[in-house]
Write an enzyme that holds these catalytic residues in place. Structure first.
Site, mmCIF file in Angstrom:
data_model
loop_
_atom_site.group_PDB
_atom_site.id
_atom_site.type_symbol
_atom_site.label_atom_id
_atom_site.label_comp_id
_atom_site.label_asym_id
_atom_site.label_seq_id
_atom_site.Cartn_x
_atom_site.Cartn_y
_atom_site.Cartn_z
ATOM 1 C CE1 TYR A 58 48.630 84.741 -16.135
ATOM 2 C CE2 TYR A 58 48.186 84.552 -13.794
ATOM 3 C CZ TYR A 58 47.766 84.456 -15.096
ATOM 4 O OH TYR A 58 46.479 84.056 -15.360
ATOM 5 C CG LEU A 220 36.166 94.145 -10.389
ATOM 6 C CD1 LEU A 220 37.204 94.805 -9.500
ATOM 7 C CD2 LEU A 220 34.755 94.557 -9.952
#
Length: 330
Positions: A58, A220
């Site tokens: 990342y 989500l």
């Protein structure tokens, strides 16, 4: 704050984790700001969120460096999960599972994270050119050396399975069976949400039967289940949703009934759709830890408070009756 356990080692974490990837990678690069991200991580820890999920790819590397600034002050408050096995190039990502590389990657992550030990070290993707047992054996050596406390693996091939017609997560389960013979698996990380419930069919039962923790990635729905995204709003070119088959304007409009259903349940509890989506994931099992990603303090606090929301049998039945999410592959 409710606690949950990760694997046979019974490592405890808060009920809700924090996915740190959006702070440095894959989501709306123009809104990635280091100081704001630091405040977000501190706010999550203040709310009892302990599991911080990151990876060396990342950034690459910048996400671990960011967390290192927090861990320097608050290591005792955090359960650190990071990953190895993927290398980022200019226009591509490749797997590297060679044992020597795994050892070097771990040492580099420890330096960036400013810690002496990683609580959960995960294999991001197996290297197709290296037997997964060799990679896993090198990771097990890190546990024996005291650099890592427990090992996990990320699910592979979910969207590829949709395209090929194979059952979701079959390949991951085969890999889990292989590495389990070398060293115990403590956790599996895979997508699980109201609009992507496929892990419930086989992968989560596999984990439950063996006492393996389950980290629910994207609980989500890449932000869709929060109800804050609008059809046709568009995404920046570096945002993964710009290429996601459920985030075309047509599919976002078609999937609005899913969000509407979450809103109805949320209204009965004085909660938000995001909190209902997270509470649904928590209700999937006692070893399940949702790991919602965010870069904003407000959402980290809201997400953490979802741990206190208890859905009723009526709520769960209403969510189960919602239409299946659609994507441009359908």
């Amino acid at each position: 704050m409710e606690r949950r356990t990760i694997g046979a080692a019974a490592l405890e974490v808060g009920a809700i984790g924090l996915g740190c990837m959006p702070m440095s990678w894959a989501y709306t690069g123009s809104q990635q700001r280091g100081d704001r991200s630091l405040r977000t991580v501190h706010a999550a820890l203040d709310q009892g969120t302990s599991l911080l999920d990151t990876a060396d790819m990342y950034g690459p590397f910048t996400n671990e460096l960011l967390l290192g600034r927090v861990l320097r002050e608050r290591r005792a408050d955090a359960f650190v999960s990071t990953k190895c096995g993927l290398l980022v190039g200019d226009q591509h990502i490749v797997a590297n599972g060679r044992p020597g590389y795994v050892r070097r990657a771990c040492d580099a992550s420890l330096r960036r994270l400013q810690t002496d030990v990683i609580d959960l070290y995960q294999l991001h993707r197996p290297d197709p050119e290296v037997p997964v047992e060799e990679t896993w054996g090198a990771m097990a050596d890190l546990v024996r050396a005291g650099k890592v406390r427990a090992l996990g693996i990320c699910a592979v091939g979910a969207r590829a399975s949709r395209r090929s017609g194979a059952r979701m997560h079959d390949e991951t389960i085969r890999q889990l069976e292989r590495v389990q013979q070398v060293f115990p698996v403590s956790a599996v990380e895979a997508e699980l949400s109201v609009w992507s419930p496929e892990a419930l069919a086989a992968l989560l039962p596999w984990c439950e039967a063996r006492g393996v923790g389950f980290l629910a990635a994207m609980p989500l729905g890449n932000g869709f289940l929060t109800g804050t995204l609008k059809p046709g709003q568009g995404f920046e070119p570096d945002d993964v949703r710009a290429r996601h088959p459920r985030f075309t304007a047509e599919m976002m409009a078609a999937n609005q009934p899913v969000v509407a259903g979450l809103r109805r349940v949320a209204g009965r509890h004085g909660a938000t759709p995001a909190q209902v989506a997270l509470a649904w994931v928590l209700a999937c099992g006692r070893h399940v830890v949702p790991v919602p990603g965010t870069k904003r303090e407000r959402w980290a606090v809201q997400n953490a408070r979802a741990a206190t929301l208890r859905l009723t049998a009526e709520d769960l039945a209403e969510i189960a009756a919602l239409p299946s999410a659609r994507g441009s592959w359908d």
